[in-house]
Design a protein around this motif. Structure first.
Motif, short mmCIF file in Angstrom:
data_model
loop_
_atom_site.label_atom_id
_atom_site.label_comp_id
_atom_site.label_asym_id
_atom_site.label_seq_id
_atom_site.Cartn_x
_atom_site.Cartn_y
_atom_site.Cartn_z
N LYS A 68 41.88 -33.78 -88.52
CA LYS A 68 41.56 -33.45 -89.79
C LYS A 68 39.95 -33.73 -90.21
CE LYS A 68 46.02 -33.38 -92.20
NZ LYS A 68 46.90 -33.71 -93.26
N ARG A 108 38.20 -29.39 -100.56
CA ARG A 108 38.89 -28.00 -99.95
C ARG A 108 39.17 -28.16 -98.38
NH1 ARG A 108 36.76 -23.11 -98.27
NH2 ARG A 108 34.56 -24.26 -98.53
N GLN A 146 40.06 -30.52 -96.40
CA GLN A 146 41.20 -31.21 -96.11
C GLN A 146 42.59 -30.23 -96.51
OE1 GLN A 146 41.34 -34.06 -94.44
NE2 GLN A 146 39.09 -33.62 -94.13
N ASN A 147 42.40 -29.69 -97.40
CA ASN A 147 43.55 -28.96 -97.93
C ASN A 147 43.84 -27.79 -96.82
OD1 ASN A 147 44.25 -30.40 -100.33
ND2 ASN A 147 42.82 -28.84 -101.46
N ASN A 148 42.73 -27.17 -96.24
CA ASN A 148 42.84 -26.19 -95.32
C ASN A 148 43.39 -26.81 -94.13
OD1 ASN A 148 41.82 -24.46 -96.91
ND2 ASN A 148 39.72 -24.41 -96.20
N SER A 194 45.36 -29.27 -93.77
CA SER A 194 46.90 -29.77 -94.23
C SER A 194 47.78 -28.43 -94.06
CB SER A 194 47.05 -30.14 -95.41
OG SER A 194 46.15 -31.75 -95.46
N SER A 195 47.11 -27.22 -94.30
CA SER A 195 47.82 -25.84 -94.16
C SER A 195 48.06 -25.43 -92.95
CB SER A 195 47.52 -24.98 -95.20
OG SER A 195 45.95 -24.53 -94.56
N LEU A 196 47.51 -26.05 -91.78
CA LEU A 196 47.66 -25.33 -90.55
C LEU A 196 49.00 -25.82 -89.97
CD1 LEU A 196 44.04 -26.90 -88.94
CD2 LEU A 196 44.51 -24.47 -90.00
N PRO A 197 49.47 -24.66 -89.38
CA PRO A 197 50.70 -24.75 -88.76
C PRO A 197 50.50 -25.82 -87.45
CG PRO A 197 49.93 -22.57 -88.27
CD PRO A 197 49.24 -23.23 -89.34
N GLN A 198 51.60 -26.52 -86.97
CA GLN A 198 51.36 -27.37 -86.00
C GLN A 198 50.87 -26.80 -84.48
OE1 GLN A 198 54.39 -30.22 -85.63
NE2 GLN A 198 53.58 -31.57 -87.05
#
Length: 372
Positions: free
Chosen positions: A299, A344, A346-348, A350-354
């Motif tokens: 991140k 914003r 960091q939120n993006n 966190s939303s990434l699929p592994q």
């Protein structure tokens, strides 16, 4: 399977991941030349891998010396090939294809020879240049691929669509340089940096000059920005000169990505991943570097170059900003943007699929690709 990796340099993290993954189920041999400009990751290679170090090789600026080293190595390569019955051999450039073919000549009938795969992580300048020598190199490349290569692996789909699609009609596999989840050993005692000065990081092979100088000149002696450099490479001396002169520029030397990545990425706020896109070679426009996936996982926002495939990914996911580093105030504006939009970003992340940054499934598919 009995698999041979025959590559032009000691394995970098990308090849180490592949070698270790395949070594879990198969017999893997590794043949390589040693380059002083690259980090050595011997301790990170699976102990079951059979290794053959062919010794040092001069860089491309000394072609005659390099050819002599190659000629002397043929006997040793021939012995490795003769003593082992490989099912698949994987090489990584034209030099190694030719060496492999010379060393394997006369051993076995054609239908008993291993399948030959090649992995391309960068497109060489001859792909883009219109000089006589480059045209002859492209003709040689096409001949070798059509005649001898059974399978092609590329690290960016743009490499295939831009170049190889024109002449290679056999099996192709796109293996982006993602991380492996099983290789991540996170230490809970290593905490992510919080507050303080903004730290911009350069991580990896030190292969840029003007791009680094622009960053250094922009932020030298800056009271609120530090620059940390991790790695080694051709322009290491430039980094060392600036680090010796300015207190806010620090060179940490070479590192092992498998043991040091968490510590490095948790210590920086921004990754500087800027390339000069005005060169004859368009490789920088088409590549997807491993740092992209490491930044996703840890991140860490990126500063990348405009008009690149990397920019498309970074901007689409909202995990960084793109610049033309030659424009006035471009870097300052980019750093300011990333600082103001930190939450914003960091939120993006966190939303990434592994599966965006972990390639576990990709490596399983690579195994099938090589076997079938």
């Amino acid at each position: 399977m009995n698999i041979l990796f025959f590559i032009s340099h000691q394995p970098n993290p990308r090849f180490v991941k592949q070698i270790n993954f395949l070594a879990k189920k198969h017999k893997v041999s590794l043949v390589y030349f040693h380059r002083t400009t690259l980090a050595t990751l011997d301790d990170s290679i699976d102990k079951s891998v059979i290794r053959h170090n062919l010794g040092g090789v001069p860089n491309a600026s000394q072609p005659l010396k390099r050819i002599w080293v190659y000629i002397k190595a043929i006997k040793q390569i021939r012995k490795v090939i003769k003593d082992s019955k490989f099912d698949v051999a994987l090489v990584n450039n034209i030099d190694v294809i030719i060496l492999y073919l010379m060393a394997s000549f006369k051993f076995g009938k054609k239908n008993n020879k291993p399948k030959l795969a090649i992995e391309i992580s960068d497109l060489r300048e001859f792909v883009f240049n219109d000089s006589f020598v480059s045209k002859r190199m492209r003709s040689l490349e096409k001949y070798l691929y059509k005649k001898h290569i059974d399978k092609l692996i590329v690290t960016s789909k743009k490499y295939y669509t831009y170049h190889f699609e024109k002449f290679f009609k056999k099996d192709v596999f796109i293996l982006e340089n993602k991380m492996l989840s099983v290789a991540q050993k996170n230490d809970p005692n290593i905490q992510k940096k919080q507050g303080g000065k903004t730290i911009i990081g350069i991580v990896g092979l030190l292969l840029r000059k003007d791009e680094y100088v622009k960053l250094f000149e922009t932020y030298k002696d800056h009271p609120e920005v530090d620059i940390h450099i991790h790695g080694k490479g051709h322009y290491q001396h430039i980094v060392e000169e600036y680090a010796a002169k300015y207190k806010n520029i620090t060179y940490f030397g070479p590192y092992n990505t498998f043991t040091d990545a968490q510590r490095i990425y948790n210590s920086i706020d921004i990754i500087y991943l800027v390339y000069d896109i005005d060169q004859v070679s368009l490789n920088n426009r088409l590549a997807l570097p491993n740092k992209l996936y490491e930044c996703m996982y840890y991140k860490v926002p990126l500063i990348c170059s405009k008009e690149t495939y990397l920019e498309e990914i970074v901007m689409e996911l909202g995990i960084g900003v793109s610049v033309n580093y030659k424009e006035t105030n471009a870097l300052e504006d980019a750093v300011r943007y990333l600082s103001l939009n930190s939450d914003r970003l960091q939120n993006n992340f966190s939303s990434l699929p592994q599966n965006m940054y972990f390639g576990d499934q990709d490596y399983e598919e690579l195994e099938s690709f090589l076997i079938n």
